[in-house]
Design an enzyme around this catalytic site. Structure first.
Site, PDB file in Angstrom:
ATOM      1  N   GLY A  24       0.826  -1.202   0.000  1.00 52.98           N
ATOM      2  CA  GLY A  24       0.000   0.000   0.000  1.00 52.98           C
ATOM      3  C   GLY A  24       0.857   1.246   0.000  1.00 52.98           C
ATOM      4  N   ARG A  25       0.286   2.343  -0.495  1.00 54.24           N
ATOM      5  CA  ARG A  25       1.033   3.589  -0.546  1.00 54.24           C
ATOM      6  C   ARG A  25       0.078   4.750  -0.382  1.00 54.24           C
ATOM      7  NH1 ARG A  25       4.900   3.806  -5.434  1.00 54.24           N
ATOM      8  NH2 ARG A  25       6.097   2.468  -4.049  1.00 54.24           N
ATOM      9  N   GLY A  26       0.444   5.701   0.466  1.00 53.78           N
ATOM     10  CA  GLY A  26      -0.371   6.880   0.695  1.00 53.78           C
ATOM     11  C   GLY A  26       0.457   8.134   0.527  1.00 53.78           C
ATOM     12  N   GLY A  27      -0.113   9.265   0.934  1.00 55.06           N
ATOM     13  CA  GLY A  27       0.559  10.532   0.755  1.00 55.06           C
ATOM     14  C   GLY A  27       1.780  10.695   1.635  1.00 55.06           C
ATOM     15  N   MET A  28       1.787  10.037   2.798  1.00 53.05           N
ATOM     16  CA  MET A  28       2.864  10.237   3.752  1.00 53.05           C
ATOM     17  C   MET A  28       3.744   9.012   3.955  1.00 53.05           C
ATOM     18  SD  MET A  28       0.853  12.312   6.746  1.00 53.05           S
ATOM     19  CE  MET A  28       2.304  12.257   7.801  1.00 53.05           C
ATOM     20  N   ALA A  29       3.264   7.842   3.562  1.00 48.54           N
ATOM     21  CA  ALA A  29       4.000   6.628   3.913  1.00 48.54           C
ATOM     22  C   ALA A  29       3.669   5.497   2.945  1.00 48.54           C
ATOM     23  CB  ALA A  29       3.654   6.205   5.336  1.00 48.54           C
ATOM     24  N   LYS A  46       4.919   0.304   8.344  1.00 42.96           N
ATOM     25  CA  LYS A  46       4.561   1.580   7.732  1.00 42.96           C
ATOM     26  C   LYS A  46       5.787   2.476   7.745  1.00 42.96           C
ATOM     27  CE  LYS A  46       1.121   5.293   7.905  1.00 42.96           C
ATOM     28  NZ  LYS A  46      -0.135   5.753   8.548  1.00 42.96           N
ATOM     29  N   ASP A 141      -9.714  10.709  10.449  1.00 40.78           N
ATOM     30  CA  ASP A 141      -9.666  10.346   9.033  1.00 40.78           C
ATOM     31  C   ASP A 141     -10.431   9.052   8.777  1.00 40.78           C
ATOM     32  OD1 ASP A 141      -8.967  10.657   6.348  1.00 40.78           O
ATOM     33  OD2 ASP A 141      -7.082   9.567   6.563  1.00 40.78           O
TER      34      ASP A 141
END
Length: 283
Positions: A24-29, A46, A141
């Site tokens: 998985g990939r998000g905006g911060m990590a 993470k 969130d």
């Protein structure tokens, strides 16, 4: 899509955790499946992107929030540290329980949920969030992709909803009245006070949960559109809640998504109401 990292290229973090698959990939990590070589088990790791002081502060906020939470409805923190494998680019990381299941967003995309399933998910989340709020933390969130539906491989236990990713969790005791600062959260699920950059309380989680549960029924996002368009829409309009939802769902979702935070029910009250809806759906 998952990406496997060659073992020769994967650092051994804290002398025991070796990341091997990007999941998985998000905006911060980025989230990796990693192996705990001490206990011979897989974990979730993470790894935060490198950044400045504000990013490090956010890491410590998440760590502080997770470290004091222990509940069956929350993905557990196992360990934490900083990756120094690239000395001029140190990166903080969290080691968490690897939860095996499907996130709620993927489930909504695949099929319609029954009323009983929605009531069970609602109860699980309200129970977990009641615990979180009682310990002075606001999730901040809530969205379907942050809810994991976990199967335990038995015929007698239903899938359980578990709350993940406290990446922008706030201490409820902190001063959140810094008007004009950057709005945090996912635009489609922000409460009106988040969208307006007003003080945030536990009632903001109630509103966001209301939008998540509404999406479980309708399979559509109540406030679609771009970041600004979606965030601002709820300042002038309430979400469209069908009048013919079963049981008490229409008044419950209406109360949860009231624009006035003081008019929303508490998580404790909602947990009791959702338990009643489970009974109603199975009777």
């Amino acid at each position: 899509m998952t990406t496997t990292i060659p073992e020769s290229a994967a650092p051994l973090l804290l002398g025991r955790y070796r990341p091997h698959t990007l999941i998985g990939r998000g905006g911060m990590a980025s989230i990796f499946r990693a192996h705990d070589e001490t206990l011979d088990r897989d974990v979730a790791l993470k790894l935060f992107r490198a950044g400045g002081a504000a990013d490090m502060d956010q890491h410590h906020t998440e760590l502080s929030a997770l470290a004091r939470l222990s509940h069956h409805g929350i993905v557990s923190l196992i360990d934490a540290g900083i990756d120094y494998s690239t000395p001029d680019d140190p990166r903080p990381f969290l080691v968490m329980e690897l939860v095996r299941g499907t996130d709620l967003q993927a489930t909504i995309d695949q099929r319609a949920l029954t009323t009983e399933e929605i009531a069970e998910i609602a109860f699980d989340l309200a129970e977990a969030l009641e615990y979180v709020h009682a310990r002075g933390v606001i999730h901040h969130d809530l969205k379907p992709s942050n809810v994991m539906l976990v199967e335990y491989g038995t015929s007698t236990f239903r899938a359980r909803a578990r709350l993940a990713d406290f990446g922008i969790a706030l201490n409820a005791s902190e001063d959140t009245a810094d008007h004009g600062q950057e709005t945090t959260g996912t635009a489609a699920y922000l409460s009106p006070e988040q969208a307006a950059r007003l003080p945030v309380t536990t009632a903001s989680d109630v509103y966001s949960l209301g939008l998540v549960l509404l999406q479980c029924f309708t399979r559509t996002i109540a406030f679609p559109g771009g970041q600004v368009e979606s965030a601002m829409a709820r300042l002038s309009a309430d979400p469209a809640i069908p009048a013919d939802l079963p049981g008490q769902w229409t008044p419950l979702l209406t109360a949860m998504t009231a624009r006035d935070p003081d008019a929303r029910p508490t998580m404790a009250a909602l947990a009791l109401a959702f338990r009643d809806e489970i009974f109603a759906a199975t009777s």
